[in-house]
Design a protein around this motif. Structure first.
Motif: not given
Ligand SMILES: Nc1ncnc2c1ncn2[C@@H]1O[C@H](COP(=O)(O)OP(=O)(O)OP(=O)(O)O)[C@@H](O)[C@H]1O
Ligand SMILES: [Mg+2]
Length: 325
Positions: A40, A74, A78
């Motif tokens: 991912y 996520m 990041s």
């Protein structure tokens, strides 16, 4: 030497998480396949361009929209790792975060399906909510695959505050793809950065190529943009403004994976232009970033640092040094 201060860039672009599965063979309709690896990775023009500008030493805000799901987490994580400010990464709780489903076969060939999710819900009110950070930026870098009303609002907002605008006029794909003329505001951009296909599309030509790029660039300038930069992959780019047209060749690099090249180019262009108002210098700097992004697998994880960009430029005896940290 450039004065030492931290240049500031606002990026407005779609946010996605790429769910990639490796399999021996990509299944066709009715078939199924067994995956051997899964990853991912946050991606999309928003995160990629923002990360690239941050890697070039800029203070960066991303204006974008994610859903109320685990993929949003996520993406946030990041972006924070890349030092991108996500104060204006909005959440649409009832929607899903944009997703790219990628299947990669043993030869490295891809099959890709993109779902825009919350990206299609970016509205002019979101841009208004971010007016303060836009007004304080040196450059506002906008990717076109977003709702047109939001893009128009962003261009207007930047212009009211005298902030330079770089616009990549890529259009959203799929059934919502707008047809016909682009809004007149798009041609108020300081720099328009279509690739050859986008350039052909905007100017209603069958196809564009390295020979017609100059002509298309002149047409875009005649329609109002200060500079048109038509990118042509490994054939480099054509820069057209009122001073004329120049071909800026690409850097020769060993090609590993082209994903992210356009975003590396745009993010680095914005970072340089935020410091110095020289389109041709900025394009050379950006070309080095685009080339380096082709030398590694992946998109966001393949973006080069400012030092790597400067090294490649120096190897070719090009002496460019944008300011910033
Ligand atoms: N194979 C390559 N070798 C060297 N430089 C490259 C290569 N591909 C791209 N570049 C550099 O990056 C710039 C942008 O690439 P390109 O024109 O392919 O953008 P794009 O089509 O928008 O890419 P994307 O599909 O990532 O959005 C080019 O003008 C060039 O300077
Ligand atoms: Mg592109």
């Amino acid at each position: 030497m450039m004065p030492e201060r931290t240049p500031s860039v606002v990026v407005i672009g779609g946010t996605y998480v790429d769910m990639a599965i490796r399999c021996r063979q990509i299944p066709s309709a009715g078939q199924s396949a067994v995956g051997s690896a899964l990853s991912y990775t946050p991606t999309g023009p928003g995160p990629n361009q923002a990360a690239q500008a941050a890697l070039c030493g800029c203070q960066v805000h991303l204006i974008s929209k994610v859903g109320g799901d685990v993929f949003a987490q996520m993406a946030r994580k990041s972006l924070a790792d890349f030092d991108v400010n996500i104060e204006h990464l909005f959440t649409s709780p009832a929607k899903n975060t944009g997703i790219v489903v990628t299947l990669v076969d043993a030869l490295g060939e891809n099959a890709v399906c993109t779902y825009s999710g919350a990206n299609s819900a970016l509205v002019p009110q979101d841009i208004q909510a971010a007016e303060q950070v836009i007004s304080e930026a040196d450059v506002c870098l906008i990717h076109g695959a977003l709702p047109q009303e939001a893009i128009v609002a962003a261009i207007r907002c930047a212009q009211v505050h005298g902030v330079k605008v770089i616009l990549n006029p890529a259009r959203p794909m799929g059934p919502a793809r707008p047809q016909g003329e682009l809004p007149a505001e798009y041609f108020l951009a300081d720099i328009l950065i279509p690739n050859l296909y986008e350039a052909a599309d905007i100017t209603d030509q069958e196809a564009a190529n390295i020979h017609t790029a100059k002509l298309i660039g002149s047409e875009l300038v005649a329609r109002g943009v200060r500079a048109a930069v038509i990118t042509m992959g490994k054939r480099g780019c054509m820069v057209v403004d009122r001073n004329g047209a120049d071909h800026i060749p690409a850097f020769g690099v060993e090609l590993v994976d082209q994903a992210g090249r356009g975003d590396a180019f745009a993010g680095a262009l914005a970072a340089y232009y935020a410091v110095k108002n020289d389109v041709r210098e900025a394009v050379k700097f950006a070309s080095a970033a685009g080339a380096l992004a082709c030398t590694k697998f992946g998109s966001i994880e393949a973006l080069p640092t400012k030092d790597e960009i400067i090294q490649l430029l120096q190897k070719e005896d090009i002496d460019l040094l944008p300011g910033g940290r």
